[in-house]
Design an enzyme around this catalytic site. Sequence first.
Site, mmCIF file in Angstrom:
data_model
loop_
_atom_site.group_PDB
_atom_site.id
_atom_site.type_symbol
_atom_site.label_atom_id
_atom_site.label_comp_id
_atom_site.label_asym_id
_atom_site.label_seq_id
_atom_site.Cartn_x
_atom_site.Cartn_y
_atom_site.Cartn_z
ATOM 1 N N ASP A 185 0.811 -1.226 0.000
ATOM 2 C CA ASP A 185 0.000 0.000 0.000
ATOM 3 C C ASP A 185 0.843 1.275 0.000
ATOM 4 O O ASP A 185 0.320 2.366 0.236
ATOM 5 C CB ASP A 185 -0.917 0.002 1.232
ATOM 6 N N GLU A 232 0.062 9.665 1.195
ATOM 7 C CA GLU A 232 -0.626 10.635 2.043
ATOM 8 C C GLU A 232 -0.728 10.137 3.486
ATOM 9 O O GLU A 232 -0.747 10.937 4.428
ATOM 10 C CB GLU A 232 -2.045 10.882 1.527
ATOM 11 N N ARG A 246 1.454 -1.710 7.113
ATOM 12 C CA ARG A 246 1.841 -0.380 6.626
ATOM 13 C C ARG A 246 2.789 0.364 7.568
ATOM 14 O O ARG A 246 3.336 1.398 7.187
ATOM 15 C CB ARG A 246 0.587 0.473 6.383
ATOM 16 N N ARG A 290 -8.052 3.541 12.108
ATOM 17 C CA ARG A 290 -6.626 3.747 11.863
ATOM 18 C C ARG A 290 -6.018 4.853 12.729
ATOM 19 O O ARG A 290 -4.793 4.983 12.806
ATOM 20 C CB ARG A 290 -6.392 4.089 10.389
ATOM 21 N N HIS A 298 -11.204 6.197 6.010
ATOM 22 C CA HIS A 298 -10.562 7.409 6.498
ATOM 23 C C HIS A 298 -11.536 8.588 6.415
ATOM 24 O O HIS A 298 -12.480 8.561 5.631
ATOM 25 C CB HIS A 298 -9.340 7.767 5.629
ATOM 26 N N ILE A 335 -8.360 -1.187 -4.025
ATOM 27 C CA ILE A 335 -7.750 -1.363 -2.696
ATOM 28 C C ILE A 335 -8.005 -0.121 -1.835
ATOM 29 O O ILE A 335 -7.185 0.276 -0.999
ATOM 30 C CB ILE A 335 -6.247 -1.717 -2.784
ATOM 31 N N CYS A 391 -4.949 10.154 -1.491
ATOM 32 C CA CYS A 391 -3.973 9.227 -0.892
ATOM 33 C C CYS A 391 -2.677 9.143 -1.675
ATOM 34 O O CYS A 391 -1.644 8.774 -1.128
ATOM 35 C CB CYS A 391 -4.525 7.803 -0.836
#
Length: 261
Positions: free
Chosen positions: A68, A73, A93, A139, A169, A250, A256
Site C-alpha cells: 500500500d 498521504e 503499513r 486507523r 478514512h 484497494i 492518498c
Amino acid sequence: MGDGNGAMFTKAIARRPGRSVAEGITAHPELGRPDYETALRQHDAYVAALGRCGLSVEVLPALEEFPDSCFVEDVAVCAPDLAVVTAPAASSRAGETGGVAELLARHYARVERIEAPGTLEGGDVMMVGKIFYVGLSARTNRAGFSRFAALFESAGYGAIAVPMPPTLHLKTGLSYLEDGWLLVDAGFAAHEEFRDFNRIMVDPAERYAANCVRVNEHVLVPAGYPKTLAAIRAAGLDPIELEMSEFRKIDGGLSCLSLRF
Ligand code: CIR
C-alpha cells in the site's frame, strides 16, 4: 469557512506502485485485484496532472515489501511550517514511515512524529485553513490525535476530533475544496461540525467520488462520476478527471496518492 489559500502548493511527493499493489489491503474484494500495468499508467497520469496544476513532483521508487506504499498521504501530514510523520495502524503499513522524516527534512526545518501507542494515518486529516479535522477511525486513535493536536497547536493550528461513520478514512467521505466548498458523503451528512460549509452532497451512487483534491486552480476528480463532476463545475471549480479504477480496488482515493505542500 476556510481562508481560500490552503490549497496553494508548489511541491508534491508521490510513490510508484510496485507489483505488490495487487496485494493491497481492501474491504472490497468483489472489485477484483489491481492490475499492475494499468495502475502504473493511472499513476503516471496522476503525476502529470499534479504537474499541470503547477507542482514539481518527486516520484519515489516503489517499495515492493509494502503493497500500500503508493498511498503516501497516509505516512505524513504537511502544513506550511511543520511536517509530522504519522504512525499507520495497519500492521502491514507501519514500516512505510521508514526514511520519511529524512525525506521531509529536505523541505522542512521542523519534522515531528506521532509516537506509540498513538496511531494516525494522513487520510484521516483534513486541513481547513488553520484548523485540522481528524477522524477517529479504525486507523487513528485518541493517543494519536492528542499528540497530533499538541504538535500542531504549538505551531499555531487547531485540531478537532471527528467521530467516524463506518468509513476507512475521514477523507474517504469528505474533501475540502477551498473557498468554503466541502464535498460530503452521506455518512457525514449529520455531523454538526460540517454544517456551515457550502456542502456538495455526493450522490449515494457515486460515493467513491467523495475523495477529490483541490490543487491550486484545479480539482482532481475520479473519472466516471458525472453528478459529482457537474456539481464541482457548478461550484465554479475547474476539475481534472483521472482514471482511478485500480487504486479504488484497494480503497485508495486521489488524495492518498500524494503529499502536497
Ligand atoms: C489501506 O487500506 O491502507 C489502503 N489499501 C488504502 C489507503 C488509502 N489511503 C487514504 O485514504 N488516504
